[in-house]
Design a protein around this motif. Structure first.
Motif, mmCIF file in Angstrom:
data_model
loop_
_atom_site.group_PDB
_atom_site.id
_atom_site.type_symbol
_atom_site.label_atom_id
_atom_site.label_comp_id
_atom_site.label_asym_id
_atom_site.label_seq_id
_atom_site.Cartn_x
_atom_site.Cartn_y
_atom_site.Cartn_z
ATOM 1 N N UNK A 58 0.824 -1.208 0.000
ATOM 2 C CA UNK A 58 0.000 0.000 0.000
ATOM 3 C C UNK A 58 0.859 1.260 0.000
ATOM 4 N N UNK A 59 1.929 1.242 0.745
ATOM 5 C CA UNK A 59 2.798 2.422 0.787
ATOM 6 C C UNK A 59 3.422 2.680 -0.584
ATOM 7 N N UNK A 60 3.786 1.620 -1.268
ATOM 8 C CA UNK A 60 4.314 1.778 -2.629
ATOM 9 C C UNK A 60 3.271 2.378 -3.554
ATOM 10 N N UNK A 96 -3.391 3.849 12.315
ATOM 11 C CA UNK A 96 -4.791 4.081 11.989
ATOM 12 C C UNK A 96 -5.121 5.570 12.059
ATOM 13 N N UNK A 97 -4.686 6.221 13.118
ATOM 14 C CA UNK A 97 -4.958 7.648 13.281
ATOM 15 C C UNK A 97 -4.307 8.477 12.178
ATOM 16 N N UNK A 98 -3.088 8.093 11.816
ATOM 17 C CA UNK A 98 -2.409 8.809 10.731
ATOM 18 C C UNK A 98 -3.197 8.660 9.431
ATOM 19 N N UNK A 99 -3.807 7.500 9.243
ATOM 20 C CA UNK A 99 -4.615 7.269 8.042
ATOM 21 C C UNK A 99 -5.854 8.141 8.032
ATOM 22 N N UNK A 100 -6.417 8.353 9.214
ATOM 23 C CA UNK A 100 -7.624 9.182 9.290
ATOM 24 C C UNK A 100 -7.321 10.601 8.821
ATOM 25 N N UNK A 113 -0.843 18.416 1.851
ATOM 26 C CA UNK A 113 -1.319 17.703 3.031
ATOM 27 C C UNK A 113 -1.168 16.201 2.876
ATOM 28 N N UNK A 114 -1.491 15.714 1.669
ATOM 29 C CA UNK A 114 -1.374 14.276 1.407
ATOM 30 C C UNK A 114 0.060 13.807 1.486
ATOM 31 N N UNK A 115 0.943 14.608 0.937
ATOM 32 C CA UNK A 115 2.359 14.217 0.969
ATOM 33 C C UNK A 115 2.873 14.171 2.396
ATOM 34 N N UNK A 118 1.433 11.133 4.034
ATOM 35 C CA UNK A 118 2.129 9.919 3.599
ATOM 36 C C UNK A 118 3.388 9.709 4.426
ATOM 37 N N UNK A 119 4.118 10.804 4.626
ATOM 38 C CA UNK A 119 5.335 10.719 5.446
ATOM 39 C C UNK A 119 4.997 10.282 6.860
ATOM 40 N N UNK A 120 3.919 10.842 7.368
ATOM 41 C CA UNK A 120 3.515 10.511 8.724
ATOM 42 C C UNK A 120 3.137 9.034 8.851
ATOM 43 N N UNK A 121 2.353 8.571 7.886
ATOM 44 C CA UNK A 121 1.943 7.173 7.907
ATOM 45 C C UNK A 121 3.157 6.249 7.797
#
Lengths: 147, 163
Positions: A58-60, A96-100, A113-115, A118-121
């Protein structure tokens, strides 16, 4: 050679810290442990391994999707939704929280924000992966010591 | 909630056969384990199309119950499906199942990670037995045993009153 009691106590302390101090894991992880028994002795490791494989995939996908000229936010959101689901299923609370918050950025079609999300996740995922691997190593040592 | 086996049509000793549909590998493994822990026989499918094939409704007839029967007597006692799946959603799968004369009697439970009232409503309206939130717990599976029916018994259809 470490004593069984020592290892048991180490393991207990480590596990507690994962739940309480930094909230890496929530009660869902306990559910997983409860499903492990003699007929299913490797259950937790197996599920967590699947989680690792799935997460890496998923990260890829997410990295690729966000690297496009024209970002397909729906696609990104779909991947994040999957990631949120699997992390919730194994009790990886911080992932999970990072995904939210990632999904919120998708909703707003906020590329920056998405980028960041992504780093956070990625960060949270690597933390929990590390923690879980350490946990499994401790368990192995305990088993070897006869615990 | 007392589910006496005489109202269920399932003998206490028997293992119900559950078909679990979910696109997530992790969740399939989890639900398989939860169900096996409750003495269920489990078949998993990664999407709605595959589930339909296994039930004998697809283009490729890979029927779970391999015995040839004139009238398809499905051996599945319960279908649990994730709502959000690519291709065919759990809701769409539910609709297809309810449209099939052979399969419409099998109770279908929808699971979702999201608590969306309109979603729940439309699934229940379409005939879902229950809507449950992920991640599923062992206690959820215990509850579901009330809903499992067996079709070879004609007195079937009596479901747990306590839900």
């Amino acid at each position: 050679m470490e004593g069984v009691l020592q290892l048991q106590s180490q393991l207990a302390d480590y596990t507690t810290s994962l739940y309480n101090e930094k909230e890496f894991l929530d009660e869902q992880f306990t559910q997983l442990q409860q499903l492990q028994d003699e007929s299913n002795p490797e259950f937790v490791v197996e599920v967590v391994s699947l989680f690792f494989e799935d997460s890496e995939r998923l990260l890829n996908e997410l990295t690729k999707a966000l690297d496009q000229q024209s970002v397909d936010f729906k696609k990104v959101d779909a991947h994040v939704h999957q990631f949120k689901g699997s992390s919730s299923s194994i009790g990886a609370q911080r992932v999970q929280n990072a995904c939210i918050s990632f999904r919120n950025n998708c909703d707003q079609q906020n590329i920056e924000g998405c980028l960041e999300s992504l780093q956070q996740v990625k960060h949270e995922y690597s933390l929990v992966k590390n923690k879980l691997e350490t946990l499994f190593k401790l368990e192995q040592r305990l088993l070897k010591a006869g615990g | 909630m007392d589910c006496s086996s005489s109202t269920m049509g399932l003998d206490y000793e028997e293992s119900p056969h559950v078909l679990a549909v979910d696109d997530s590998l992790v969740d399939r493994k989890l639900i398989e384990s939860l169900l096996k822990n409750s003495n269920c026989i489990v078949t998993t499918a990664e999407n709605g199309q595959r589930a339909l094939e296994l039930l004998g409704l697809g283009d490729r007839q890979h029927i779970i119950n391999k015995k040839k029967k004139k009238k398809k007597d499905s051996k599945v006692n319960l279908i649990i499906t994730d709502y959000c799946m690519p291709g065919m959603t759990g809701y769409e799968l539910l609709k297809k199942l309810k449209e099939s004369s052979d399969l419409k009697e099998i109770p279908v439970v929808i699971v979702s990670s999201e608590n969306v009232p309109t979603r729940i409503k439309k699934c229940m309206k379409e005939g879902a037995q229950e809507f449950m939130l992920k991640p599923l717990q062992q206690s959820d599976i215990k509850k579901l045993r009330c809903h499992m029916t067996k079709f070879s018994k004609p007195t079937n259809g009596k479901l747990c009153m306590g839900s």
